[in-house]
Design a protein around this motif. Structure first.
Motif, PDB file in Angstrom:
ATOM      1  N   HIS A   1       0.859  -1.185   0.000  1.00  0.00           N
ATOM      2  CA  HIS A   1       0.000   0.000   0.000  1.00  0.00           C
ATOM      3  C   HIS A   1       0.895   1.234   0.000  1.00  0.00           C
ATOM      4  N   VAL A   2       0.314   2.389  -0.249  1.00  0.00           N
ATOM      5  CA  VAL A   2       1.031   3.667  -0.164  1.00  0.00           C
ATOM      6  C   VAL A   2       0.592   4.361   1.119  1.00  0.00           C
ATOM      7  N   THR A   3       1.482   4.463   2.083  1.00  0.00           N
ATOM      8  CA  THR A   3       1.149   5.131   3.341  1.00  0.00           C
ATOM      9  C   THR A   3       1.082   6.638   3.127  1.00  0.00           C
ATOM     10  N   LEU A   4      -0.044   7.231   3.486  1.00  0.00           N
ATOM     11  CA  LEU A   4      -0.231   8.672   3.380  1.00  0.00           C
ATOM     12  C   LEU A   4      -0.026   9.377   4.714  1.00  0.00           C
ATOM     13  N   LYS A   5      -0.415   8.713   5.785  1.00  0.00           N
ATOM     14  CA  LYS A   5      -0.281   9.288   7.129  1.00  0.00           C
ATOM     15  C   LYS A   5      -0.175   8.154   8.133  1.00  0.00           C
ATOM     16  N   PHE A   6       0.951   8.090   8.831  1.00  0.00           N
ATOM     17  CA  PHE A   6       1.131   7.089   9.877  1.00  0.00           C
ATOM     18  C   PHE A   6       0.800   7.742  11.208  1.00  0.00           C
ATOM     19  N   LEU A   7      -0.217   7.216  11.880  1.00  0.00           N
ATOM     20  CA  LEU A   7      -0.642   7.774  13.159  1.00  0.00           C
ATOM     21  C   LEU A   7       0.018   7.069  14.326  1.00  0.00           C
ATOM     22  N   GLY A   8       0.319   5.784  14.163  1.00  0.00           N
ATOM     23  CA  GLY A   8       0.935   5.034  15.254  1.00  0.00           C
ATOM     24  C   GLY A   8      -0.060   4.759  16.362  1.00  0.00           C
TER      25      GLY A   8
ATOM     26  N   ALA B   1     -12.344  11.561   6.761  1.00  0.00           N
ATOM     27  CA  ALA B   1     -13.428  11.821   5.812  1.00  0.00           C
ATOM     28  C   ALA B   1     -13.432  13.276   5.371  1.00  0.00           C
ATOM     29  N   MET B   2     -13.196  14.188   6.301  1.00  0.00           N
ATOM     30  CA  MET B   2     -13.172  15.603   5.969  1.00  0.00           C
ATOM     31  C   MET B   2     -12.028  15.926   5.011  1.00  0.00           C
ATOM     32  N   ALA B   3     -10.862  15.339   5.259  1.00  0.00           N
ATOM     33  CA  ALA B   3      -9.713  15.588   4.388  1.00  0.00           C
ATOM     34  C   ALA B   3      -9.965  15.053   2.984  1.00  0.00           C
ATOM     35  N   ALA B   4     -10.557  13.860   2.897  1.00  0.00           N
ATOM     36  CA  ALA B   4     -10.795  13.232   1.594  1.00  0.00           C
ATOM     37  C   ALA B   4     -11.860  13.970   0.786  1.00  0.00           C
ATOM     38  N   ALA B   5     -12.811  14.596   1.472  1.00  0.00           N
ATOM     39  CA  ALA B   5     -13.934  15.231   0.783  1.00  0.00           C
ATOM     40  C   ALA B   5     -13.493  16.331  -0.171  1.00  0.00           C
TER      41      ALA B   5
ATOM     42  N   MET C   1      -1.028  12.936  -4.858  1.00  0.00           N
ATOM     43  CA  MET C   1      -0.889  12.133  -3.639  1.00  0.00           C
ATOM     44  C   MET C   1      -0.355  12.990  -2.500  1.00  0.00           C
ATOM     45  N   ALA C   2       0.591  13.848  -2.834  1.00  0.00           N
ATOM     46  CA  ALA C   2       1.126  14.756  -1.825  1.00  0.00           C
ATOM     47  C   ALA C   2       0.024  15.665  -1.284  1.00  0.00           C
ATOM     48  N   GLN C   3      -0.896  16.062  -2.155  1.00  0.00           N
ATOM     49  CA  GLN C   3      -2.017  16.901  -1.710  1.00  0.00           C
ATOM     50  C   GLN C   3      -2.897  16.161  -0.709  1.00  0.00           C
ATOM     51  N   VAL C   4      -3.149  14.871  -0.972  1.00  0.00           N
ATOM     52  CA  VAL C   4      -3.945  14.081  -0.027  1.00  0.00           C
ATOM     53  C   VAL C   4      -3.216  13.983   1.314  1.00  0.00           C
ATOM     54  N   ALA C   5      -1.915  13.704   1.261  1.00  0.00           N
ATOM     55  CA  ALA C   5      -1.127  13.589   2.490  1.00  0.00           C
ATOM     56  C   ALA C   5      -1.144  14.890   3.280  1.00  0.00           C
ATOM     57  N   GLN C   6      -1.030  16.016   2.591  1.00  0.00           N
ATOM     58  CA  GLN C   6      -1.053  17.316   3.263  1.00  0.00           C
ATOM     59  C   GLN C   6      -2.410  17.607   3.885  1.00  0.00           C
ATOM     60  N   ALA C   7      -3.474  17.214   3.184  1.00  0.00           N
ATOM     61  CA  ALA C   7      -4.818  17.418   3.732  1.00  0.00           C
ATOM     62  C   ALA C   7      -5.016  16.598   5.004  1.00  0.00           C
ATOM     63  N   LEU C   8      -4.525  15.359   5.010  1.00  0.00           N
ATOM     64  CA  LEU C   8      -4.607  14.528   6.208  1.00  0.00           C
ATOM     65  C   LEU C   8      -3.784  15.127   7.338  1.00  0.00           C
TER      66      LEU C   8
ATOM     67  N   SER D   1       2.780  16.660  12.800  1.00  0.00           N
ATOM     68  CA  SER D   1       2.833  16.806  11.349  1.00  0.00           C
ATOM     69  C   SER D   1       4.068  16.119  10.788  1.00  0.00           C
ATOM     70  N   GLU D   2       3.968  15.674   9.543  1.00  0.00           N
ATOM     71  CA  GLU D   2       5.104  15.050   8.879  1.00  0.00           C
ATOM     72  C   GLU D   2       6.163  16.111   8.577  1.00  0.00           C
ATOM     73  N   THR D   3       7.408  15.721   8.673  1.00  0.00           N
ATOM     74  CA  THR D   3       8.505  16.658   8.413  1.00  0.00           C
ATOM     75  C   THR D   3       9.142  16.426   7.053  1.00  0.00           C
TER      76      THR D   3
END
Length: 205
Positions: A54-61, A76-80, A115-122, A132-134
């Motif tokens: 899979h492509v990890t977009l956001k790892f919450l741990g 859901a809000m980010a994806a919308a 994809m980067a846009q989705v990751a940033q929205a998350l 936040s991701e660095t």
């Protein structure tokens, strides 16, 4: 782990969460074909089962159970606000380098930064409780890990990989269950891009 401003330590056991893009079976087959010679060349590497690619977009741990429903809402809000888009397989690579490879991967095209846009929205939607991701997103499927690292031949980066194209229409919130010989990734919710969460449980994988 998510920040805990209340300093509580008596909560139920945390769960491990991440948000990812899944790929179609045709793409999995293409990656498997490309990886096969290297599986034979480096049998001691820890090869990731194809069903776990899979492509990890956001790892919450580790995430407190009291936050799980909130995480669903924020994903859901980010994806919308993100429209569906096309991508394709690009080639094989390694982190941090071919000469000292700890992670072997298959890459996906993201020249337009969708994809980067989705990751940033998350990242923005979850920032209240998660760091936040660095680093910027490098879209990839982890196909193997190695410790000690591998010294890959020049030909690795030139491995033929069918550029299977497909449309990204949804993201998935997963729970990770650590077990041997490989973890099990349980889909908790599938969220269409440009819409809201699909109602009902996530489909079985």
């Amino acid at each position: 782990m998510a920040r805990d401003r209340m300093g509580r330590t008596s909560e139920a056991k945390p769960v491990r969460l991440f948000v990812a893009l899944e790929i179609p079976d045709e793409a999995r087959r293409a990656v498997a074909v490309a990886a096969q010679p290297w599986r034979e060349a480096f049998p001691a590497a820890r090869w990731v089962p194809a069903e776990n690619w899979h492509v990890t977009l956001k790892f919450l741990g580790s995430t407190y159970p009291r936050l799980v429903e909130w995480v669903h809402e924020q994903v859901a809000m980010a994806a919308a606000g993100i429209e569906t888009f096309e991508t394709y397989l690009t080639g094989l690579g390694a982190f941090p380098s071919a000469g000292r490879a700890r992670v072997l991967w298959a890459g996906l095209d993201d020249r337009l930064g969708q994809m980067a846009q989705v990751a940033q929205a998350l990242d923005g939607a979850l920032a209240k409780e998660f760091r936040s991701e660095t680093r910027g997103l490098t879209p990839h499927l982890t196909i193997a890990r190695a410790d000690p690292p591998l010294r890959l031949p020049v030909g690795f980066a030139e491995t033929p990989l069918e550029p299977v194209a497909f449309r990204i229409e949804r993201i998935t919130l997963f729970r990770s269950h650590l077990q041997r010989p490989a973890p099990w990734y349980e889909p908790l919710e599938v969220v269409p891009l440009g819409a809201g969460p699909l109602r009902g449980p996530a489909p079985a994988r």
